[in-house]
Scaffold this motif. Structure first.
Motif, short mmCIF file in Angstrom:
data_model
loop_
_atom_site.label_atom_id
_atom_site.label_comp_id
_atom_site.label_asym_id
_atom_site.label_seq_id
_atom_site.Cartn_x
_atom_site.Cartn_y
_atom_site.Cartn_z
N ARG A 191 18.34 41.52 -4.62
CA ARG A 191 19.38 40.61 -5.13
C ARG A 191 19.99 39.73 -4.04
NH1 ARG A 191 24.23 42.69 -3.80
NH2 ARG A 191 24.43 44.94 -3.45
N LEU A 192 19.45 39.81 -2.83
CA LEU A 192 19.95 38.98 -1.74
C LEU A 192 18.85 38.03 -1.31
CD1 LEU A 192 21.82 41.73 0.35
CD2 LEU A 192 22.83 40.02 -1.19
N PRO A 193 18.95 36.75 -1.65
CA PRO A 193 17.84 35.81 -1.39
C PRO A 193 17.54 35.67 0.09
CG PRO A 193 19.84 34.64 -2.05
CD PRO A 193 20.10 36.09 -2.28
N ARG A 194 16.24 35.65 0.37
CA ARG A 194 15.71 35.41 1.72
C ARG A 194 16.09 36.52 2.70
NH1 ARG A 194 17.97 31.01 -0.06
NH2 ARG A 194 19.71 31.11 1.41
N LEU A 195 16.47 37.69 2.21
CA LEU A 195 16.74 38.81 3.11
C LEU A 195 15.53 39.74 3.12
CD1 LEU A 195 18.77 40.34 4.94
CD2 LEU A 195 19.36 41.70 2.93
N THR A 204 24.93 43.46 2.29
CA THR A 204 25.52 42.26 1.69
C THR A 204 26.35 41.48 2.71
OG1 THR A 204 25.55 43.30 -0.50
CG2 THR A 204 27.02 41.42 -0.16
N ARG A 205 27.11 42.19 3.51
CA ARG A 205 27.92 41.53 4.55
C ARG A 205 27.03 40.87 5.60
NH1 ARG A 205 31.26 45.55 6.57
NH2 ARG A 205 29.87 45.94 8.34
N LEU A 206 25.98 41.56 6.03
CA LEU A 206 25.07 40.98 7.00
C LEU A 206 24.44 39.70 6.44
CD1 LEU A 206 23.31 44.19 8.36
CD2 LEU A 206 24.62 42.57 9.73
N HIS A 207 24.03 39.74 5.19
CA HIS A 207 23.42 38.58 4.55
C HIS A 207 24.42 37.43 4.47
CE1 HIS A 207 22.19 36.18 0.97
NE2 HIS A 207 20.99 36.30 1.52
N ALA A 208 25.65 37.72 4.07
CA ALA A 208 26.67 36.68 3.95
C ALA A 208 26.98 36.04 5.29
CB ALA A 208 27.95 37.27 3.35
N GLU A 209 26.79 36.78 6.36
CA GLU A 209 27.08 36.26 7.70
C GLU A 209 25.85 35.69 8.39
OE1 GLU A 209 29.12 39.44 9.69
OE2 GLU A 209 30.83 39.36 8.31
N VAL A 231 4.42 45.87 4.99
CA VAL A 231 5.22 44.67 4.81
C VAL A 231 6.66 45.05 4.55
CG1 VAL A 231 3.31 43.29 3.91
CG2 VAL A 231 4.71 44.61 2.34
N PRO A 232 7.59 44.15 4.97
CA PRO A 232 8.99 44.44 4.69
C PRO A 232 9.35 44.17 3.24
CG PRO A 232 8.78 42.32 5.80
CD PRO A 232 7.40 42.93 5.75
N ILE A 233 10.48 44.72 2.83
CA ILE A 233 11.00 44.47 1.48
C ILE A 233 11.73 43.14 1.47
CG2 ILE A 233 13.05 45.10 0.16
CD1 ILE A 233 12.06 47.76 -0.19
N GLY A 234 11.69 42.45 0.37
CA GLY A 234 12.49 41.25 0.18
C GLY A 234 11.86 40.03 0.82
N ALA A 235 12.66 38.95 0.85
CA ALA A 235 12.25 37.67 1.40
C ALA A 235 10.96 37.21 0.75
CB ALA A 235 12.11 37.75 2.92
N ALA A 244 22.45 36.89 8.45
CA ALA A 244 21.27 37.69 8.80
C ALA A 244 20.20 37.51 7.74
CB ALA A 244 21.64 39.16 8.92
N ARG A 245 18.96 37.34 8.18
CA ARG A 245 17.84 37.22 7.25
C ARG A 245 16.78 38.28 7.48
NH1 ARG A 245 21.23 35.34 5.08
NH2 ARG A 245 21.51 33.25 4.21
N ARG A 246 16.86 38.98 8.60
CA ARG A 246 15.96 40.11 8.87
C ARG A 246 16.80 41.28 9.37
NH1 ARG A 246 10.91 39.27 12.44
NH2 ARG A 246 12.45 38.57 13.98
N VAL A 247 16.59 42.44 8.77
CA VAL A 247 17.35 43.63 9.12
C VAL A 247 16.40 44.81 9.27
CG1 VAL A 247 19.17 45.25 8.43
CG2 VAL A 247 19.41 42.80 7.90
N VAL A 248 16.50 45.51 10.38
CA VAL A 248 15.83 46.79 10.55
C VAL A 248 16.80 47.88 10.11
CG1 VAL A 248 14.92 48.47 12.21
CG2 VAL A 248 14.28 46.06 12.40
#
Length: 273
Positions: free
Chosen positions: A108-112, A71-76, A269-273, A78-82
């Motif tokens: 629940r985190l859009p575009r992540l 959640t913190r990465l998304h708020a700051e 495929v990755p999750i989300g986004a 980040a849109r792609r996370v390994v």
């Protein structure tokens, strides 16, 4: 959610700038030594990959939790996370817990988008790190032919994980030249560390060393150490900790996940986004 399957070249020591953020997923522990070890490991990883943002999320006991870190990465921004599991075998956490929490949070985190990297083991860098720790504990070059080693892991109820530890023991004996290598487990499977030490003694092995196949101190590593002392092992190595080989392996798993993201295999495929 699918783990990365496409390997990148190199051993994880080459430079990389930018790219997805890296979330190291640690189990967590009530023992403060665990969090301190994970922090030291991540500090070395940041130095190896200065262009990559490296954060930690815990499954239990410690903060931030995995959802909090994502959640913190998304708020700051980040849109792609390994998400890289700090695990040595592919057992329940890697197969169920981690994909579950990553999927629920990403939903629940859009575009992540989050991609789970492969677990760390098995890998030759890990046995190289074990050998480094055994030398630090007192073994010298040339001691291999007179030394039996107990490869002591935390243990798992997953048959696949137990089989992997047994295979690592067999391969390590072949490549390093130990006179014997026996797997042992601190929980969920047998034999225990003390029993494996005694088995080697009964087989006539002159010197017995215990190599904990664990990353950070805590309850189960302490149980391994107690078993080694109880059975009179000659050498007890420390945990892998922030060994440079482990840092390089973390960087390699990140590179593999990024490479798979750039050229995904069919159905990967990755999750989300």
């Amino acid at each position: 959610m699918s783990a990365a399957h496409r390997a990148a070249p190199g051993d994880g020591s080459g430079p990389r700038t930018g790219g997805p953020a890296l979330l190291v997923v640690a189990h967590g522990s009530r023992d403060p030594r665990h969090a301190a070890t994970v922090a030291a490991l991540c500090a070395r990883l940041r130095a190896l990959r200065p262009g990559v943002r490296v954060e930690v999320g815990h499954l239990d006991f410690n903060a931030p939790s995995v959802p909090q870190a994502l959640t913190r990465l998304h708020a700051e921004g980040a849109r792609r996370v390994v998400a890289l599991p700090l695990l040595l075998t592919r057992a329940f956490h890697a197969k169920s817990d981690i994909p579950g929490v990553l999927g629920e949070t990403a939903a629940r985190l859009p575009r992540l988008a989050v991609r789970q990297a492969e677990v760390l083991g098995p890998d030759r860098l890990l046995t190289a790190a074990l050998e480094r720790r055994l030398r630090q504990a007192g073994l010298r070059p040339g001691d291999e032919c007179s030394t039996g080693v107990v490869l002591a892991s935390a243990g798992s109820s997953d048959p696949e994980a137990i089989a992997v530890i047994a295979e690592i023991a067999r391969e390590w004996r072949r490549t390093a030249g130990w006179c014997a290598v026996r797997p042992a487990f601190a929980s969920a499977a047998l034999p225990r560390t003390a029993d494996a030490v005694r088995e080697l003694r009964a087989a006539g092995v002159r010197r017995v060393a215990v190599a904990p196949y664990v990353i950070a101190p805590g309850f189960l590593p302490d149980r391994i150490a107690a078993g080694a002392r109880e059975a009179g092992a000659d050498v007890l190595a420390p945990e892998l900790g922030d060994a440079p080989e482990l840092v390089r392996l973390l960087a390699r798993r990140y590179d593999e996940a990024v490479a798979a993201w750039s050229a995904p295999a069919a159905g990967s495929v990755p999750i989300g986004a």
